[in-house]
Design a protein around this motif. Sequence first.
Motif, short mmCIF file in Angstrom:
data_model
loop_
_atom_site.label_atom_id
_atom_site.label_comp_id
_atom_site.label_asym_id
_atom_site.label_seq_id
_atom_site.Cartn_x
_atom_site.Cartn_y
_atom_site.Cartn_z
N GLY A 150 0.78 -1.23 0.00
CA GLY A 150 0.00 0.00 0.00
C GLY A 150 0.82 1.28 0.00
O GLY A 150 0.26 2.37 0.12
N LYS A 151 2.13 1.18 -0.13
CA LYS A 151 2.97 2.38 -0.18
C LYS A 151 2.85 3.06 -1.54
O LYS A 151 2.50 2.43 -2.53
CB LYS A 151 4.44 2.03 0.10
CG LYS A 151 4.72 1.61 1.53
CD LYS A 151 6.21 1.34 1.73
CE LYS A 151 6.54 1.02 3.18
NZ LYS A 151 6.32 2.21 4.05
N THR A 215 10.14 7.68 -2.35
CA THR A 215 9.15 7.15 -1.42
C THR A 215 8.60 8.29 -0.57
O THR A 215 9.12 9.42 -0.61
CB THR A 215 9.76 6.07 -0.51
OG1 THR A 215 10.69 6.67 0.39
CG2 THR A 215 10.48 5.01 -1.34
N LEU A 216 7.58 8.01 0.22
CA LEU A 216 6.99 9.04 1.06
C LEU A 216 7.64 9.14 2.44
O LEU A 216 7.25 9.98 3.25
CB LEU A 216 5.48 8.77 1.22
CG LEU A 216 4.67 8.80 -0.07
CD1 LEU A 216 3.20 8.59 0.24
CD2 LEU A 216 4.87 10.11 -0.81
N ASN A 238 9.99 -5.35 -8.18
CA ASN A 238 9.57 -6.32 -7.17
C ASN A 238 8.35 -5.90 -6.35
O ASN A 238 7.68 -6.78 -5.78
CB ASN A 238 10.73 -6.59 -6.20
CG ASN A 238 11.96 -7.13 -6.90
OD1 ASN A 238 11.86 -7.84 -7.91
ND2 ASN A 238 13.14 -6.79 -6.39
N ASN A 239 8.08 -4.59 -6.27
CA ASN A 239 7.02 -4.15 -5.35
C ASN A 239 5.84 -3.45 -6.01
O ASN A 239 4.74 -3.47 -5.45
CB ASN A 239 7.62 -3.21 -4.29
CG ASN A 239 8.67 -3.90 -3.43
OD1 ASN A 239 8.43 -4.96 -2.88
ND2 ASN A 239 9.84 -3.29 -3.32
N ALA A 240 6.06 -2.80 -7.15
CA ALA A 240 4.98 -2.06 -7.78
C ALA A 240 3.91 -3.00 -8.33
O ALA A 240 4.22 -3.98 -9.01
CB ALA A 240 5.53 -1.19 -8.90
N VAL A 241 2.64 -2.70 -7.99
CA VAL A 241 1.55 -3.57 -8.45
C VAL A 241 0.46 -2.80 -9.20
O VAL A 241 -0.42 -3.41 -9.79
CB VAL A 241 0.91 -4.32 -7.26
CG1 VAL A 241 1.90 -5.27 -6.63
CG2 VAL A 241 0.35 -3.34 -6.23
N GLY A 242 0.49 -1.48 -9.17
CA GLY A 242 -0.57 -0.74 -9.84
C GLY A 242 -0.28 0.73 -9.95
O GLY A 242 0.73 1.23 -9.44
N GLY A 255 -0.13 10.36 -0.91
CA GLY A 255 0.24 9.74 0.36
C GLY A 255 -0.85 8.83 0.88
O GLY A 255 -1.62 8.26 0.11
N PRO A 256 -0.96 8.70 2.21
CA PRO A 256 -1.97 7.81 2.79
C PRO A 256 -3.39 8.21 2.38
O PRO A 256 -3.71 9.40 2.34
CB PRO A 256 -1.77 8.01 4.31
CG PRO A 256 -0.38 8.51 4.45
CD PRO A 256 -0.12 9.34 3.23
N PRO A 257 -4.24 7.24 2.05
CA PRO A 257 -5.63 7.57 1.70
C PRO A 257 -6.36 8.34 2.78
O PRO A 257 -7.30 9.08 2.50
CB PRO A 257 -6.26 6.17 1.48
CG PRO A 257 -5.11 5.28 1.16
CD PRO A 257 -3.95 5.81 1.94
N LEU A 258 -5.92 8.19 4.04
CA LEU A 258 -6.57 8.88 5.14
C LEU A 258 -6.48 10.39 4.98
O LEU A 258 -7.37 11.12 5.41
CB LEU A 258 -5.93 8.44 6.47
CG LEU A 258 -6.74 8.66 7.75
CD1 LEU A 258 -8.08 7.96 7.64
CD2 LEU A 258 -5.97 8.16 8.95
#
Length: 326
Positions: A150-151, A215-216, A238-242, A255-258
């Motif tokens: 989720g990063k 990164t954040l 290795n980490n990116a999915v979307g 950043g965070p969805p919050l």
Amino acid sequence: MDATVVRTGTEGKTWGGGNQPLGASYGKLMMWFFILSDALTFTGFLSAYGFSRFKFADSWPIPDEVFNHFPFLHGVDAPMYYVALMTFILIFSSVTMVLAVDAGHQMKQGKVTTYMFLTIIGGLIFLGSQAWEWTNFIQGEYGALKTKGGKILQFVDGEGHRVALEDIAVAHEGERVTHANNTGVWFEGESTVSEFTLEEIKEGFAANDNLFIRTLDFNEEGEKTILSRGDSQKWLDNNAVGIVEGANLTENEYGPPLFADFFFFITGFHGFHVLSGVIINVIIFFNVIVGTYERRRSYEMVEKVGLYWHFVDLVWVFVFTFFYLV
């Protein structure tokens, strides 16, 4: 047998059964009660925002990078300029409201009309500006990638400036199709479809040695961490999915969805208050024009709606401080 009425000698005084406690009319007193209860509501919202920001302090978005747009200046980095202009317009509308109330005390109908009109215009400009800001926040400007955990991964050039996905991707022929629950990877449906694919981003990144991943997470200098070229390639492979473009209630390229959740809820809630104030001001404005308060020999309604308008402006000062300055 007649009932005996006991008199204390304080009838008609402030706390002796009179109808004006603290020297205020019933309507003004009720407006103060409403303002107090509403202030407690906003206090709860902003406190929740503060606690959440403290929890995600290491990855919270930098306001100067999120709110850096200005109308008709596409591509120009103008951090906080437009938000500052919005704030000035709303505060200036409080000044015109004060002048309207003062003119009402002097029973000057023409001046009340003028200043009420200027207050309404200021409120409408603020609402339009907020709608424009929401649009830019939702659409996004650069785009980012999300990882399995989720990063958020952002792209920058060798000088640390953000680079948009459209400047990285190597376009392939064909049309992107939104994944449905029965066709998407791991049976996960997409809420939106991006113009680019992850493979196009990876190919464009590999072809440009001047691109890096940021990164954040903050480093020791208080800046977002920029990975080396080798580490950037590893994270991408290795980490990116979307792909994430813009912000909504579930994803946020900044950043965070919050952060987006609180932004939409609190600024939207305040915007609803401004809209309500504009509607009430319009009603009072037309009553002033037709001479309703002249016949009553009192412009107290203008004063009561003025209390509400000042409260809305004051709340925005706190929202502005929490979201944009701190």
